[in-house]
Motif scaffolding. Structure first.
Motif, PDB file in Angstrom:
ATOM      1  N   HIS B 131     -11.632 -25.913 -23.897  1.00 48.81           N
ATOM      2  CA  HIS B 131     -12.674 -25.523 -24.849  1.00 48.81           C
ATOM      3  C   HIS B 131     -12.044 -25.435 -26.230  1.00 48.81           C
ATOM      4  O   HIS B 131     -10.828 -25.586 -26.380  1.00 48.81           O
ATOM      5  CB  HIS B 131     -13.286 -24.184 -24.455  1.00 48.81           C
ATOM      6  N   LEU B 132     -12.877 -25.222 -27.234  1.00 50.97           N
ATOM      7  CA  LEU B 132     -12.349 -25.134 -28.595  1.00 50.97           C
ATOM      8  C   LEU B 132     -12.567 -23.753 -29.193  1.00 50.97           C
ATOM      9  O   LEU B 132     -12.293 -23.532 -30.367  1.00 50.97           O
ATOM     10  CB  LEU B 132     -13.012 -26.198 -29.483  1.00 50.97           C
ATOM     11  N   GLY B 133     -13.047 -22.824 -28.372  1.00 45.65           N
ATOM     12  CA  GLY B 133     -13.325 -21.485 -28.868  1.00 45.65           C
ATOM     13  C   GLY B 133     -12.089 -20.766 -29.375  1.00 45.65           C
ATOM     14  O   GLY B 133     -12.182 -19.805 -30.134  1.00 45.65           O
ATOM     15  N   TRP B 134     -10.912 -21.223 -28.982  1.00 46.30           N
ATOM     16  CA  TRP B 134      -9.663 -20.581 -29.405  1.00 46.30           C
ATOM     17  C   TRP B 134      -9.276 -20.986 -30.812  1.00 46.30           C
ATOM     18  O   TRP B 134      -8.472 -20.315 -31.458  1.00 46.30           O
ATOM     19  CB  TRP B 134      -8.534 -20.969 -28.460  1.00 46.30           C
ATOM     20  N   LEU B 135      -9.851 -22.088 -31.273  1.00 40.07           N
ATOM     21  CA  LEU B 135      -9.381 -22.671 -32.532  1.00 40.07           C
ATOM     22  C   LEU B 135      -9.476 -21.695 -33.721  1.00 40.07           C
ATOM     23  O   LEU B 135      -8.520 -21.583 -34.497  1.00 40.07           O
ATOM     24  CB  LEU B 135     -10.153 -23.961 -32.807  1.00 40.07           C
ATOM     25  N   PRO B 136     -10.606 -20.966 -33.876  1.00 38.18           N
ATOM     26  CA  PRO B 136     -10.661 -20.043 -35.015  1.00 38.18           C
ATOM     27  C   PRO B 136      -9.532 -19.013 -35.004  1.00 38.18           C
ATOM     28  O   PRO B 136      -9.029 -18.636 -36.070  1.00 38.18           O
ATOM     29  CB  PRO B 136     -12.027 -19.357 -34.844  1.00 38.18           C
ATOM     30  N   ILE B 137      -9.117 -18.585 -33.827  1.00 39.66           N
ATOM     31  CA  ILE B 137      -8.036 -17.589 -33.751  1.00 39.66           C
ATOM     32  C   ILE B 137      -6.789 -18.152 -34.420  1.00 39.66           C
ATOM     33  O   ILE B 137      -6.126 -17.486 -35.221  1.00 39.66           O
ATOM     34  CB  ILE B 137      -7.739 -17.232 -32.276  1.00 39.66           C
ATOM     35  N   SER B 138      -6.487 -19.411 -34.109  1.00 36.55           N
ATOM     36  CA  SER B 138      -5.283 -20.022 -34.664  1.00 36.55           C
ATOM     37  C   SER B 138      -5.458 -20.418 -36.121  1.00 36.55           C
ATOM     38  O   SER B 138      -4.504 -20.390 -36.899  1.00 36.55           O
ATOM     39  CB  SER B 138      -4.878 -21.238 -33.838  1.00 36.55           C
ATOM     40  N   LEU B 139      -6.683 -20.797 -36.483  1.00 41.96           N
ATOM     41  CA  LEU B 139      -6.910 -21.136 -37.893  1.00 41.96           C
ATOM     42  C   LEU B 139      -6.701 -19.903 -38.775  1.00 41.96           C
ATOM     43  O   LEU B 139      -6.091 -19.986 -39.844  1.00 41.96           O
ATOM     44  CB  LEU B 139      -8.330 -21.695 -38.084  1.00 41.96           C
ATOM     45  N   VAL B 140      -7.190 -18.759 -38.309  1.00 47.52           N
ATOM     46  CA  VAL B 140      -6.978 -17.527 -39.071  1.00 47.52           C
ATOM     47  C   VAL B 140      -5.484 -17.206 -39.125  1.00 47.52           C
ATOM     48  O   VAL B 140      -4.972 -16.746 -40.155  1.00 47.52           O
ATOM     49  CB  VAL B 140      -7.793 -16.361 -38.464  1.00 47.52           C
ATOM     50  N   ALA B 141      -4.776 -17.481 -38.040  1.00 49.35           N
ATOM     51  CA  ALA B 141      -3.333 -17.235 -38.036  1.00 49.35           C
ATOM     52  C   ALA B 141      -2.647 -18.086 -39.108  1.00 49.35           C
ATOM     53  O   ALA B 141      -1.804 -17.594 -39.870  1.00 49.35           O
ATOM     54  CB  ALA B 141      -2.742 -17.544 -36.664  1.00 49.35           C
ATOM     55  N   ALA B 142      -3.023 -19.362 -39.169  1.00 48.12           N
ATOM     56  CA  ALA B 142      -2.415 -20.242 -40.174  1.00 48.12           C
ATOM     57  C   ALA B 142      -2.765 -19.775 -41.575  1.00 48.12           C
ATOM     58  O   ALA B 142      -1.908 -19.724 -42.471  1.00 48.12           O
ATOM     59  CB  ALA B 142      -2.887 -21.681 -39.964  1.00 48.12           C
ATOM     60  N   LEU B 143      -4.023 -19.378 -41.754  1.00 49.90           N
ATOM     61  CA  LEU B 143      -4.435 -18.872 -43.062  1.00 49.90           C
ATOM     62  C   LEU B 143      -3.647 -17.610 -43.420  1.00 49.90           C
ATOM     63  O   LEU B 143      -3.226 -17.420 -44.568  1.00 49.90           O
ATOM     64  CB  LEU B 143      -5.949 -18.574 -43.050  1.00 49.90           C
ATOM     65  N   ALA B 144      -3.401 -16.767 -42.418  1.00 48.14           N
ATOM     66  CA  ALA B 144      -2.645 -15.533 -42.672  1.00 48.14           C
ATOM     67  C   ALA B 144      -1.237 -15.860 -43.147  1.00 48.14           C
ATOM     68  O   ALA B 144      -0.715 -15.213 -44.070  1.00 48.14           O
ATOM     69  CB  ALA B 144      -2.590 -14.694 -41.395  1.00 48.14           C
ATOM     70  N   LEU B 145      -0.628 -16.860 -42.530  1.00 51.79           N
ATOM     71  CA  LEU B 145       0.729 -17.239 -42.945  1.00 51.79           C
ATOM     72  C   LEU B 145       0.726 -17.760 -44.378  1.00 51.79           C
ATOM     73  O   LEU B 145       1.595 -17.416 -45.190  1.00 51.79           O
ATOM     74  CB  LEU B 145       1.302 -18.292 -41.994  1.00 51.79           C
ATOM     75  N   ILE B 146      -0.255 -18.597 -44.690  1.00 51.76           N
ATOM     76  CA  ILE B 146      -0.336 -19.128 -46.051  1.00 51.76           C
ATOM     77  C   ILE B 146      -0.546 -17.990 -47.037  1.00 51.76           C
ATOM     78  O   ILE B 146       0.126 -17.906 -48.084  1.00 51.76           O
ATOM     79  CB  ILE B 146      -1.490 -20.150 -46.154  1.00 51.76           C
ATOM     80  N   ALA B 147      -1.476 -17.079 -46.700  1.00 52.75           N
ATOM     81  CA  ALA B 147      -1.762 -15.965 -47.600  1.00 52.75           C
ATOM     82  C   ALA B 147      -0.502 -15.134 -47.818  1.00 52.75           C
ATOM     83  O   ALA B 147      -0.216 -14.702 -48.942  1.00 52.75           O
ATOM     84  CB  ALA B 147      -2.884 -15.107 -47.025  1.00 52.75           C
ATOM     85  N   ALA B 148       0.264 -14.917 -46.751  1.00 54.58           N
ATOM     86  CA  ALA B 148       1.487 -14.122 -46.878  1.00 54.58           C
ATOM     87  C   ALA B 148       2.459 -14.801 -47.838  1.00 54.58           C
ATOM     88  O   ALA B 148       3.036 -14.152 -48.722  1.00 54.58           O
ATOM     89  CB  ALA B 148       2.138 -13.934 -45.513  1.00 54.58           C
ATOM     90  N   ALA B 149       2.649 -16.107 -47.674  1.00 54.66           N
ATOM     91  CA  ALA B 149       3.603 -16.813 -48.526  1.00 54.66           C
ATOM     92  C   ALA B 149       3.166 -16.770 -49.988  1.00 54.66           C
ATOM     93  O   ALA B 149       3.961 -16.491 -50.890  1.00 54.66           O
ATOM     94  CB  ALA B 149       3.754 -18.262 -48.053  1.00 54.66           C
ATOM     95  N   VAL B 150       1.889 -17.020 -50.218  1.00 56.81           N
ATOM     96  CA  VAL B 150       1.398 -17.074 -51.598  1.00 56.81           C
ATOM     97  C   VAL B 150       1.425 -15.678 -52.224  1.00 56.81           C
ATOM     98  O   VAL B 150       1.853 -15.504 -53.370  1.00 56.81           O
ATOM     99  CB  VAL B 150      -0.018 -17.679 -51.644  1.00 56.81           C
TER     100      VAL B 150
END
Lengths: 269, 460, 204
Positions: B131-150
């Motif tokens: 399924h693809l229901g997990w995808l938002p969890i990981s997308l938010v994770a990636a966004l969190a990493l970007i936000a942390a770096a910036v």
């Protein structure tokens, strides 16, 4: 990205002087006027900016580089007012600047650093590799172009500083103490470069070293306590001094004579 | 963004380090240190949602580290004394900021994606619920990493002290660590207010595999992280004092919006993935969609166990085998049913068994359902499993311990054998009555345990 | 004395010291304010939850580690001073200061952790920071202790020697594995830093 100055490049110049300051005042720190009522007009050529420590040379150069804003008076660079607010984007594309304390990214290679600066100066994308190569060759660093900056000696770093200043073929080139750290051979080479650049560029070189001025400058600007003391050719400067003045060369004697005449030189240093 | 300049930054900034740090540390932890992420049903490569949740839970320490790396990068202009030269150039500061932020975002996303690819390949190979229901969890994770770096870069540039990177990292680490959510309760529950806890990008560790994050959580966290990233970017590009003050606005706006959207109740934070929890059946044997891959192996032994149970208990026998989907606290009594044999694949006696062994385990579970839960985190109790051993032996005629649990098979046999011998000596009707009592006691989970109903079974 | 004053100022010690104190007091306050149950998912909460003490010590060591770099490497290297004993003393002294701050904060009331725990952890973490400074430079020295703390807080309660080494920070005082890990880290870190000095800066 296209270069917005193309129109300005092609049009006949609408200004008589590349640099024109009238009653220019620049305040530094709290209330000290480092440049205090300066009237100055500079055209094409190499202008040596001489003066004792604390005369305001660096502040003047920073104002010319649009880094500090004039407090009063007017400053016109390439026919455009550099005094007001705004980004001076078109103007800054045509200025080359080597600060007195030249900072650089130590992990970059020479070529990467000059290329990065070319990008910051909005050199058209297609011209960048060629411009970078030319600038690096002109300062004699072609063989070290792919070395990291942190591996360079002080003199080489200074030459990278000159390379980044000229990478955008500036119409106004501002060099603050460019010869610091250069060995005698490099200084000779640098003077040749200055003369070459002075043919079509307004170059302002701030220096302590009077002999640099004699060798490379078409024009001398003597500056003390924020005011213009003398402007003329090196020969005129030499003529101002006599045997009774301090100095090892005619130029140095002229320098001491003018500063003593203005009553501004204090202390033994 | 200029390609050549981006390539320079890609080589010379902290971007490659940031990109490498995420997968290297994550994989080192997941593979080298034994922990719940390596346990069968909750393993990080077992299901897509588990993969997303486990990798996201690693943000507890990855997020502060990326923030610190960003701060180190933010110090570059100050350390290099480049301010003077940069001020004299025509290109707007935000171009520079965008190129730098862009390259670091790129490497971070690539690094995190690599982690997901390593895990995802194993999930694919393992026959998980697709399924693809997990995808938002990981997308938010990636966004969190970007936000942390910036954000780190922005703060490092604003506060150019060598103390800034370690101070930010430790502060962020305290933040994520204090706001960690305990996975023990049925619904992972934080001690602090739920909305506040959700401002931390890390999530609870995986215990109940059916749980996923609800949509408001994704939305709220996205808003908050976008605010953080925008503030970081504004700080990175700001040239004036006023610009730096204005830079605080996005994070304020983001947090206000996020707090409006984020659920205040943990039960609306971690929700059962209903699609994954839907039942798929083969005959009378049903498992969740999540564990469909296990259905085929369970169906044969399951059908046989149901037949044998009917023979043994008659009309009172359970009529189906169903995977238990009830959420429960850690160590809490599992769901009970009179009509169904409830199985939990986390129970090694069932999850790891095949064929005859599985039939035996299902008989045990059907006749004497365990009261003390057995899972990767819970060891169950010896008397429960001995009762199951004996109940299954009563149907099958021979005593064999159930392997796969924390209860050692030899010790099971040692405990069960004397009881079994005395039980076997009873008349058949008495045996039957005792088994009925065992069944009732196990369903009730009262003071008197299942094993207490057998001769010599009462605990000393 | 003057040499020490200049040396300490050149290495940002006043700021580092302030950060250490703030971190210790902050973690003490958090640990007291019922925060104990917040993060105690895996390790289990309760009185004397070691994570706050560990975090405070990590913060202190991270702040102190900034001073391991020095201002001007070239100058430091050429200065005609016997650096080896001084550098070793710097590391050990920094560990002592971090421990002393934590011990002093403890007198505020609540028992954050035992003396042995504080001494062991600050020494081991400081050794780790010294190792980091020798390996990657003063500006990056903090990464090693912070990383190890992060991993230590993330992993489940240890059951065998490798995991006990990984989680040495949080183990109760007197656990041999933890003590030995801390001792090894202190010794190797101090020795590496004393002999090699901080590595040249990379990102600038």
């Amino acid at each position: 990205m296209t270069r917005a100055v193309s129109a300005a490049d092609l049009a006949p110049t609408t200004y008589a002087w590349q640099i024109r300051a009238t009653g220019l005042k620049v305040r530094v720190g709290g209330n000290r006027m480092a440049v205090d009522g300066l009237d100055l007009s500079l055209g094409t050529g190499v202008h040596g900016l001489l003066g004792p420590n604390g005369a305001g040379k660096t502040t003047l150069i920073r104002a010319l580089a649009t880094v500090v804003r004039p407090t009063a008076g007017s400053l016109e660079l390439l026919g455009e007012s550099a005094g007001g607010r705004g980004e001076h984007r078109a103007l800054r594309r045509r200025i080359g600047y080597l600060p007195q304390e030249f900072g650089y990214y130590k992990r970059f290679t020479v070529r990467e650093f000059v290329e990065y600066m070319a990008w910051l100066k909005e050199v058209p994308k297609a011209d960048v590799p060629g411009a970078v190569q030319r600038a690096v060759e002109r300062v004699g660093l072609a063989d070290r172009a792919d070395d990291r900056m942190k591996a360079l000696s002080g003199g080489m770093v200074r030459r990278v500083g000159i390379a980044q200043a000229i990478v955008n073929d500036p119409a106004v080139l501002l060099l603050d103490e460019p010869t610091v750290g250069l060995d005698p051979a490099q200084r000779l080479r640098f003077r040749e470069l200055l003369q070459e650049l002075g043919r079509d560029t307004c170059v302002v070189v701030s220096t302590h070293l009077v002999e640099d001025v004699a060798a490379a400058c078409t024009d001398v600007v003597l500056f003390a306590e924020g005011r213009l003391v003398f402007q003329g050719t090196p020969d005129e400067l030499a003529a101002a001094g006599g045997p009774e003045h301090v100095g090892d060369s005619p130029l140095e004697r002229g320098y001491s004579a003018l500063l003593a005449g203005s009553g501004r030189e204090r202390g033994s240093w | 963004m200029n390609g050549r300049v981006a390539r320079i930054e890609l080589r010379r900034s902290v971007a490659p380090w940031a990109g490498a740090l995420v997968p290297v540390f994550a994989l080192a932890l997941l593979y080298l240190i034994p922990g719940p992420w390596a346990w069968d049903t909750v393993r990080w490569t077992e299901q897509w949602t588990s993969l997303a949740m486990w990798t996201r839970s690693l943000l507890v320490f990855l997020w502060p580290l990326v923030l610190g790396l960003g701060a180190l990068q933010g110090l570059r202009d100050h350390r290099s004394a480049m301010g003077e030269l940069l001020t004299s150039t025509p290109r707007p500061a935000w171009h520079r900021a965008a190129t730098l932020a862009g390259t670091i975002a790129l490497t971070l996303v690539a690094g995190f994606a690599l982690l997901l690819v390593v895990g995802g390949a194993q999930v694919l190979a393992g026959g998980a619920y697709q399924h693809l229901g997990w995808l938002p969890i990981s997308l938010v994770a990636a966004l969190a990493l970007i936000a942390a770096a910036v954000l780190g870069m922005g703060l490092g540039r604003t506060l150019p002290s060598p103390l800034t990177p370690p101070a930010l990292t430790v502060a962020a680490f305290v933040f994520t660590n204090l706001l960690r959510t305990a996975e023990g309760p049925a619904i992972p529950s934080p001690a602090a207010p739920n909305r506040l806890v959700l401002l931390s990008p890390a999530v609870s560790q995986v215990r109940e595999v059916l749980l996923t994050l609800s949509a408001p959580v994704h939305l709220g966290q996205t808003l908050w992280l976008l605010g953080l990233a925008a503030t970081g970017f504004a700080l990175l590009a700001a040239a004036t004092r006023r610009g730096r003050l204005l830079a605080v606005a996005p994070v304020l706006a983001g947090s206000v919006l996020a707090l409006l959207v984020l659920p205040s109740d943990p039960r609306r934070t971690y929700v059962v993935d209903t699609a994954a929890a839907a039942m798929v059946c083969e005959g009378r044997v049903c498992v969740t969609k999540l564990h469909e891959a296990r259905l085929h192996d369970l169906a044969g032994p399951g059908e046989k166990a149901l037949r044998l149970l009917h023979g043994a208990l008659g009309a009172r026998a359970p009529v189906e085998i169903r995977e238990s989907t009830g959420l429960r606290d850690l160590l809490d009594t599992p769901e009970r049913s009179r009509t169904a044999v409830l199985v939990d694949f986390g129970d090694g006696a069932i999850g790891k068994a095949k064929g005859e062994e599985l039939t035996r385990a299902l008989l045990g579970q059907g006749l004497a359902p365990a009261c003390a839960p057995r899972s990767e985190r819970e060891g169950g109790s010896m008397s429960d499993i001995v009762a199951q051993d004996i109940a299954a032996a009563w149907v099958l005629g021979d005593l064999k311990p159930l392997p796969g649990t924390a209860q050692d098979p030899d010790r099971q046999t040692a405990r069960a054998l004397p009881v079994w011998k005395r039980f076997r000596a009873l008349p058949p009707a008495e045996q039957r009555a005792r088994i009925d009592a065992v069944h009732e006691a196990a369903l009730a989970c009262g003071d008197s345990g299942a094993l207490d109903q057998l001769p010599g079974g009462a605990s000393r | 004395m003057r040499w020490l004053t200049l040396y300490s100022r050149s290495r940002q010690m006043p700021a580092s010291f302030a950060a250490t104190v703030i971190a210790a007091v902050g973690m003490w306050a958090l640990g007291r304010g019922g925060g104990g149950s917040g993060a105690a998912s895996a390790s289990g909460s309760g009185p004397g939850d070691p994570q706050f003490a560990a975090l405070a010590l990590t913060a202190g060591v991270a702040a102190a580690s900034v001073g391991l770099g020095g201002q001007d490497l070239a100058l430091d290297r050429t200065a005609a001073i016997r650096w080896v004993p001084r550098r070793a003393a710097h590391v050990l002294l920094a560990a002592a200061v971090v421990a002393a701050v934590a011990l002093a904060v403890r007198t505020l009331g609540d028992e954050m952790a035992g003396t042995e725990f504080i001494v062991r952890d600050s020494a081991g973490l400081m050794g780790l920071a010294a190792l980091g400074a020798a390996a990657c430079g003063g500006a990056y020295a903090w990464t090693l202790p912070v990383l190890w703390t992060a991993v230590g807080l993330f992993v489940p309660p240890p059951t065998n020697t490798p995991t006990r080494v990984a989680a040495w920070l949080l183990l109760p005082p007197g656990t041999p594995t933890a003590t030995w890990t801390a001792l090894t880290l202190t010794a190797t870190g101090t020795a590496a830093y004393a002999l090699a000095g901080p590595r040249g800066r990379h990102v600038a």
